[in-house]
Design an enzyme around this catalytic site. Structure first.
Site, PDB file in Angstrom:
ATOM      1  CG  LEU A  83      -1.888  -1.132   1.403  1.00 53.89           C
ATOM      2  CD1 LEU A  83      -2.577  -1.041   2.761  1.00 53.89           C
ATOM      3  CD2 LEU A  83      -2.914  -1.121   0.277  1.00 53.89           C
ATOM      4  NE  ARG A 127       0.260  -3.788   6.729  1.00 55.87           N
ATOM      5  CZ  ARG A 127       1.274  -3.206   7.358  1.00 55.87           C
ATOM      6  NH1 ARG A 127       1.302  -1.892   7.485  1.00 55.87           N
ATOM      7  NH2 ARG A 127       2.250  -3.934   7.879  1.00 55.87           N
ATOM      8  CG  ASP A 141       1.821  -3.254   2.835  1.00 54.84           C
ATOM      9  OD1 ASP A 141       2.734  -2.501   2.467  1.00 54.84           O
ATOM     10  OD2 ASP A 141       0.676  -3.211   2.359  1.00 54.84           O
ATOM     11  CG  HIS A 162       1.915   4.275  10.541  1.00 50.28           C
ATOM     12  ND1 HIS A 162       2.592   3.409   9.702  1.00 50.28           N
ATOM     13  CD2 HIS A 162       0.677   3.750  10.691  1.00 50.28           C
ATOM     14  CE1 HIS A 162       1.803   2.404   9.371  1.00 50.28           C
ATOM     15  NE2 HIS A 162       0.635   2.585   9.950  1.00 50.28           N
ATOM     16  CD  GLU A 195       7.363   0.278  14.472  1.00 58.32           C
ATOM     17  OE1 GLU A 195       8.095   0.645  15.404  1.00 58.32           O
ATOM     18  OE2 GLU A 195       7.195   0.939  13.436  1.00 58.32           O
ATOM     19  CG  ASP A 196       2.626  -0.977  10.581  1.00 57.15           C
ATOM     20  OD1 ASP A 196       2.843  -0.030  11.357  1.00 57.15           O
ATOM     21  OD2 ASP A 196       2.875  -0.931   9.365  1.00 57.15           O
ATOM     22  NE  ARG A 221      -3.155   2.074   6.454  1.00 46.17           N
ATOM     23  CZ  ARG A 221      -2.006   1.554   6.009  1.00 46.17           C
ATOM     24  NH1 ARG A 221      -1.211   0.899   6.841  1.00 46.17           N
ATOM     25  NH2 ARG A 221      -1.651   1.695   4.750  1.00 46.17           N
ATOM     26  CB  CYS A 233       8.318  -0.007   9.226  1.00 50.03           C
ATOM     27  SG  CYS A 233       7.823   1.689   9.059  1.00 50.03           S
TER      28      CYS A 233
END
Length: 258
Positions: free
Chosen positions: A19, A87, A62, A163, A67-68, A133, A248
């Site tokens: 993305l 995701r 992704d 972010h 980390e997300d 997000r 990330c």
């Protein structure tokens, strides 16, 4: 003893389909991205970090941005629920990994959404970006999970970048690094150091005065070196094309019970 473990995840073969939200799409060189990821993980290991490779998620473009998927506070893992629905399948392997390390596992539940990239920990203060997000319910659930453990949660509006940690990170002494044009509310941070490059806003604390920083931020690296830090540059150009940065690509776990 503080722990020095880092979760990492190998790039998906579909990385180029990742993305992009706030930048123009560019062609991603997958082979180069894999080389850069290997150099990034080697840099962590060279500076005393044990890298733990989460099972690949090849169908999730992704997924390298591990980390997300989870937020750590002490020994508690809060499994994220991304505002990008595509995701959400990334979290299963991460949940297995943190559980195997003995973490207490919690979850963000519907209607909450939260990406780990929106969360910056500075001591016991947790800044959480409320933006594209991460929604208000996600902020409330993070607060409910971590404030009873002694955290102070500060919500920060985010509208100009993907972010919160696309705009800011922190030095070992808690000083926030960032670019004023990318911030909605810089006054929320008690100590702030503006940096000359967008990618200079992102550092990973390796331990002591050592900072991992993108090779695309040489002026910031020079500034930080002049302030007494040792910078460790890594080339992550292919991930920057997907709004990625040095934070990330790993989940640093510093407070596990070891």
């Amino acid at each position: 003893m503080p722990s020095k473990k880092a979760l990492v995840r190998r790039p998906s073969p579909r990385l180029a389909e990742g993305l992009v939200t706030h930048i123009e799409r560019e062609k991603v060189d997958l082979d180069l991205a894999v080389e850069q990821w290997e150099a990034y993980t080697e840099a962590l290991r060279t500076h005393g970090w044990e890298t733990i490779e989460v099972d690949p998620a090849d169908d999730c473009p992704d997924s390298v941005f591990v980390e997300d998927t989870v937020v750590m506070y002490r020994n508690v893992a809060l499994i994220a629920r991304s505002g990008a629905e595509s995701r959400r399948e990334e979290t299963a392997g991460v949940e297995e990994a943190v559980a195997s390390l003995g973490c207490s596992v919690n979850w963000i539940w519907e209607p909450g959404t939260l990406d780990g990239g929106d969360v910056l920990k500075v001591g016991d203060t947790i800044y959480v970006g409320r933006g594209g997000r991460t929604n208000a319910a996600g902020v409330q659930q993070l607060r409910a999970a971590f404030e009873p453990l002694g955290a102070r949660v500060v919500a920060v509006p985010v509208s100009k970048v993907l972010h919160l940690k696309s705009a800011i990170t922190a030095l070992p002494d808690g000083t926030i690094l960032g670019r004023i044009p990318q911030l909605d509310a810089p006054s929320l941070f008690p100590r702030f150091l503006p940096v000359p490059e967008e990618s200079g806003a992102h550092v990973v604390l390796l331990g002591g005065d050592k900072l991992l920083i993108a090779a695309s931020a040489p002026k910031t690296a020079e500034l930080l070196a002049d302030l007494g830090h040792e910078t460790v540059p890594v080339d992550i150009s292919e991930f920057e094309k997907l709004e990625g940065c040095v934070t990330c690509l790993s989940v640093r776990m510093r407070e596990l019970y070891v």
